[in-house]
Design an enzyme around this catalytic site. Structure first.
Site, PDB file in Angstrom:
ATOM      1  CB  THR A  27      -0.900   0.042   1.254  1.00  0.00           C
ATOM      2  OG1 THR A  27      -0.075   0.238   2.409  1.00  0.00           O
ATOM      3  CG2 THR A  27      -1.702  -1.232   1.416  1.00  0.00           C
ATOM      4  CB  ILE A  56       1.932  -0.267   6.724  1.00  0.00           C
ATOM      5  CG1 ILE A  56       1.204  -1.614   6.801  1.00  0.00           C
ATOM      6  CG2 ILE A  56       1.083   0.888   7.229  1.00  0.00           C
ATOM      7  CD1 ILE A  56       1.226  -2.241   8.184  1.00  0.00           C
ATOM      8  CB  ILE A  82       7.776  -0.355   8.373  1.00  0.00           C
ATOM      9  CG1 ILE A  82       7.246  -1.150   9.584  1.00  0.00           C
ATOM     10  CG2 ILE A  82       7.468   1.127   8.473  1.00  0.00           C
ATOM     11  CD1 ILE A  82       5.730  -1.246   9.692  1.00  0.00           C
ATOM     12  CE  LYS A  83       5.540   0.629  -0.664  1.00  0.00           C
ATOM     13  NZ  LYS A  83       4.374   1.016  -1.439  1.00  0.00           N
ATOM     14  CB  ILE A  84      11.417   3.456   5.149  1.00  0.00           C
ATOM     15  CG1 ILE A  84      11.014   2.571   6.339  1.00  0.00           C
ATOM     16  CG2 ILE A  84      12.166   4.707   5.570  1.00  0.00           C
ATOM     17  CD1 ILE A  84      10.480   3.310   7.535  1.00  0.00           C
TER      18      ILE A  84
END
Ligand code: E4P
Length: 220
Positions: A27, A56, A82-84
């Site tokens: 996402t 996310i 976790i998307k960074i």
């Protein structure tokens, strides 16, 4: 090759799962915004629905707050990734989170040097955006080739997610290059399946079968 679905839409995720073509979900804030639902509720539903990794994205832009946000999302499920964003601050956050065993997906990668740095920082996944490079007349797939070579040269564990996929040829070319994962919009997943010659061929087989059965019935 694993397929992730690039959407926050629950119906699309369910349909993709039914087809057996969803190994994970990615996402981003734009995809979440399209759904017009409360963010955490939606994310929790996706995490429950999908057995595989769900990315996310953080919206903080400094490392300290990225880490804070990441820790909150990581608690939502064992499959949370976790998307960074791949910035200076993002790199620091990836390093910190990976040292604490939190899975990360380095997003918005547009160059091989960025991909090298996120692997060195310990990112679980790296997401080079190929469609957006194609959009500015730069072959996105060249970037995938370069990143895969670099990761292979040094046996990095970071897996490449081919992102910003826009059409079936992106998926086929990514597979030919041996990319680990492609994250694909549902519309492109459907395009991967359909072929007019399959439909024409099936129609002809069924017609012939019907005629054959009529002939056999007549002879009885
Ligand atoms: C990847 O993780 C992103 O969500 C996505 O692939 C971006 O695609 P777009 O360039 O079509 O927005």
């Amino acid at each position: 090759m694993k397929f992730f679905i690039d959407t926050a839409n629950l119906e699309e995720i369910k349909k993709g799962l039914e087809l057996g073509l969803v190994d994970g979900v990615t996402t981003n804030p734009s995809l979440i915004a399209k759904e017009k639902k409360p963010f955490l509720e939606l994310i929790k539903e996706i995490l429950k629905l999908v057995p595989g990794p769900v990315s996310i994205e953080v919206t903080a832009v400094d490392a300290e707050n990225m880490v804070k946000e990441a820790k909150k999302y990581a608690k939502l499920g064992d499959n949370a990734v976790i998307k960074i964003p791949t910035t200076n601050e993002g790199l620091k956050a990836i390093k910190k989170l990976s040292s604490e065993g939190i899975k990360t997906n380095a997003t918005l990668i547009f160059s091989p040097s960025q991909a090298l740095l996120v692997a060195k920082a310990g990112a679980t996944y790296a997401s080079p955006f190929i469609g957006r490079l194609d959009d500015i007349s730069q072959r996105g797939m060249d970037l995938i080739e370069q990143v895969l070579t670099i990761y292979d040269n040094y046996s990095f564990d970071t897996e490449v997610i081919v992102a910003s996929v826009r059409n079936p040829m992106h998926v086929v070319e990514a597979a030919l290059l041996g990319a680990h994962i492609a994250t694909i919009p549902f519309s492109t997943i459907k395009q991967l399946i359909n072929h007019p010659l399959t439909d024409i061929g099936l129609e002809r087989f069924l017609k012939d079968w019907e005629n054959y059965n009529k002939e056999v019935a007549k002879k009885k």
